[in-house]
Design an enzyme around this catalytic site. Structure first.
Site, PDB file in Angstrom:
ATOM      1  N   ARG A  25     -15.564  12.483 -72.593  1.00  0.00           N
ATOM      2  CA  ARG A  25     -16.973  12.105 -72.398  1.00  0.00           C
ATOM      3  C   ARG A  25     -17.602  11.689 -73.729  1.00  0.00           C
ATOM      4  NH1 ARG A  25     -20.374  16.027 -72.533  1.00  0.00           N
ATOM      5  NH2 ARG A  25     -19.136  17.415 -71.233  1.00  0.00           N
ATOM      6  N   TYR A  81     -34.680  -6.755 -62.021  1.00  0.00           N
ATOM      7  CA  TYR A  81     -33.730  -6.360 -60.972  1.00  0.00           C
ATOM      8  C   TYR A  81     -34.337  -5.246 -60.094  1.00  0.00           C
ATOM      9  CZ  TYR A  81     -29.674  -4.022 -58.973  1.00  0.00           C
ATOM     10  OH  TYR A  81     -28.806  -3.422 -58.109  1.00  0.00           O
ATOM     11  N   LYS A 121     -21.245  -7.617 -64.024  1.00  0.00           N
ATOM     12  CA  LYS A 121     -21.511  -9.034 -63.780  1.00  0.00           C
ATOM     13  C   LYS A 121     -20.637  -9.908 -64.688  1.00  0.00           C
ATOM     14  CE  LYS A 121     -24.395  -7.394 -60.822  1.00  0.00           C
ATOM     15  NZ  LYS A 121     -24.814  -6.104 -61.205  1.00  0.00           N
TER      16      LYS A 121
HETATM   17  N1  PLP Z   1     -29.593  -5.548 -64.290  1.00  0.00           N
HETATM   18  C1  PLP Z   1     -29.379  -6.657 -63.574  1.00  0.00           C
HETATM   19  C2  PLP Z   1     -30.024  -7.928 -64.006  1.00  0.00           C
HETATM   20  C3  PLP Z   1     -28.584  -6.604 -62.429  1.00  0.00           C
HETATM   21  O1  PLP Z   1     -28.393  -7.722 -61.710  1.00  0.00           O
HETATM   22  C4  PLP Z   1     -27.997  -5.378 -62.055  1.00  0.00           C
HETATM   23  C5  PLP Z   1     -27.150  -5.265 -60.838  1.00  0.00           C
HETATM   24  O2  PLP Z   1     -27.190  -6.122 -59.969  1.00  0.00           O
HETATM   25  C6  PLP Z   1     -28.247  -4.249 -62.830  1.00  0.00           C
HETATM   26  C7  PLP Z   1     -29.042  -4.366 -63.952  1.00  0.00           C
HETATM   27  C8  PLP Z   1     -27.650  -2.916 -62.461  1.00  0.00           C
HETATM   28  O3  PLP Z   1     -26.299  -2.869 -62.806  1.00  0.00           O
HETATM   29  P1  PLP Z   1     -25.200  -2.021 -62.006  1.00  0.00           P
HETATM   30  O4  PLP Z   1     -25.155  -2.539 -60.619  1.00  0.00           O
HETATM   31  O5  PLP Z   1     -23.960  -2.266 -62.802  1.00  0.00           O
HETATM   32  O6  PLP Z   1     -25.633  -0.604 -62.048  1.00  0.00           O
END
Ligand code: PLP
Length: 380
Positions: free
Chosen positions: A46, A98, A195
């Site tokens: 960790r 998001y 992503k």
């Molecule tokens: N930020 C953006 C712009 C996103 O598109 C996403 C997920 O779609 C996240 C943060 C969150 O990431 P995660 O799904 O890896 O937790």
């Protein structure tokens, strides 16, 4: 070394013991200590793991930071930043963020007594007006999700500096190929590594990168104390993805530009939201801040209601109907019922998450096939 060279060589040095050109995946959860209370670079997984460390070194290099931290997901990375604040303090976040970040701020972080306000980050006056004496963090995303709004990172950094705030930038959409927020004055860069960094829809991960060693230590303490670290197999997958990041993002952005131009003239489309189009309100700024490209995400609205929009998004064959983005395969989704469904209805309307909005993540397929697929779907 240039960006693409660093993406391949930093954090991916050959294994000294075997000569393997790809470093091994280290799976150990614990490490032998020479004597009680004394340990080497690693003691427990960790707190640190060589495979995760390799990824963190690459990320720090690509984002021009002093260090990076890899998390189990993007949300875990955002959450770690919010843990820098305490009860009574305040966050100003952009409206165009998001849906999961919105949910985290409004339904989890608020329980700790931390207040949250939203303001449109492309309008500096409104952003400045939202700042209170208790504000500690300014959180922005550019291009914004799902409106593709463009925020001036340098101007936000100046605003943050004037008010003694931390500026955090979710750089998931732009990636360090197009934008490097730390170079523009931001304090923290965050990624959903799920992503573009991973790039193949096969790993969940997140990252923070910072330029100040003292801030790095505070975030590292929180990450280690709360434990949402990225596992070694997933760290390996993200590291592998980073080696082709620049090629993918540039090529996918070029395809997105062509698709935006194709959709724009189509009478079956009401509006195309893409920073690469000259009439987009953030076009000039995007080209300065995004290395001359508009990115590989675009949104559009179609005439009609929620049901008609759902027919369109269900009719593509190559574009998969799925949330997420940034991978080699193209995706289509309806933010109102998918990525942004966690917004309160009033906030959805106020922040442009309309029922007839469609979001596209442009992948690496031949752009002619993608156009044909959209062409067919728009007849729905
Ligand atoms: N930020 C953006 C712009 C996103 O598109 C996403 C997920 O779609 C996240 C943060 C969150 O990431 P995660 O799904 O890896 O937790």
């Amino acid at each position: 070394m240039q960006f693409r060279t660093r993406a391949i060589h930093v954090g991916s040095e050959p294994d000294a013991g075997t000569g393997a050109v790809v470093p091994p995946i280290h799976v150990a959860s614990t490490y032998i200590q020479p004597e009680p209370g004394v340990c080497g670079e690693f003691d427990y997984a960790r707190s640190g793991n060589p495979t995760r460390k390799n990824l963190e070194r690459t990320l720090a290099s690509l984002e021009s930071g002093c260090g990076a931290l890899a998390f189990a997901s993007g949300m875990a990375a955002v959450h770690c930043v919010t843990m820098l604040l305490k009860a009574g303090e305040h966050i100003v976040a952009a409206t165009d963020i998001y849906g999961g970040t919105y949910r985290l701020l409004h339904r989890v972080v608020d329980r700790a007594g931390i207040q949250v306000s939203l303001a449109p980050s492309r309008d500096l006056d409104q952003l400045a007006a939202a700042i209170r004496p208790t504000t500690r963090l300014l959180w922005i995303e550019t291009p914004g999700n799902p409106q593709m709004s463009i925020t001036d990172i340098r101007a936000c950094a100046e605003l943050a500096a004037r008010h003694n705030l931390l500026l955090g930038v979710d750089n998931t959409f732009a990636t360090p190929v197009l934008t490097r927020p730390l170079e523009l004055g931001a304090d923290i860069v965050m990624h959903s590594a799920t992503k573009y960094l991973g790039g193949h829809s096969d790993v969940l991960g997140g990252a923070l990168v910072v330029r100040d060693p003292e801030l790095f230590d505070r975030l590292y303490f929180l990450q280690n104390a709360t434990g949402a670290t990225l596992g070694p197999f997933d760290a390996f997958l993200v590291s592998r993805g980073l080696k082709t990041l620049a090629l993918r993002v540039v090529e996918q952005s070029r395809s997105a530009q062509r698709i935006a131009e194709f959709l724009e003239g189509d009478p079956r489309v009401s509006q195309v939201l893409y920073p690469g189009l000259p009439h987009h309100p953030g076009h000039e700024l995007a080209f300065r801040q995004m290395n001359g490209l508009g990115g590989a995400m675009l949104s559009l609205t179609v005439p009609g209601d929620l049901a008609r929009t759902q027919r369109v998004v269900q009719r593509t064959r190559l574009f998969h109907l799925a949330v997420s983005l940034g991978a080699v395969e193209s995706l289509i989704e309806q933010p109102a019922t998918m990525s942004h469904a966690s917004y309160a209805a009033a906030d959805r309307a106020a922040h442009g998450v309309a029922d007839n909005l469609i979001r596209l993540s442009i992948g690496l397929e031949d752009v002619r096939d993608l156009q044909e697929d959209l062409d067919r779907a728009l007849d729905a």
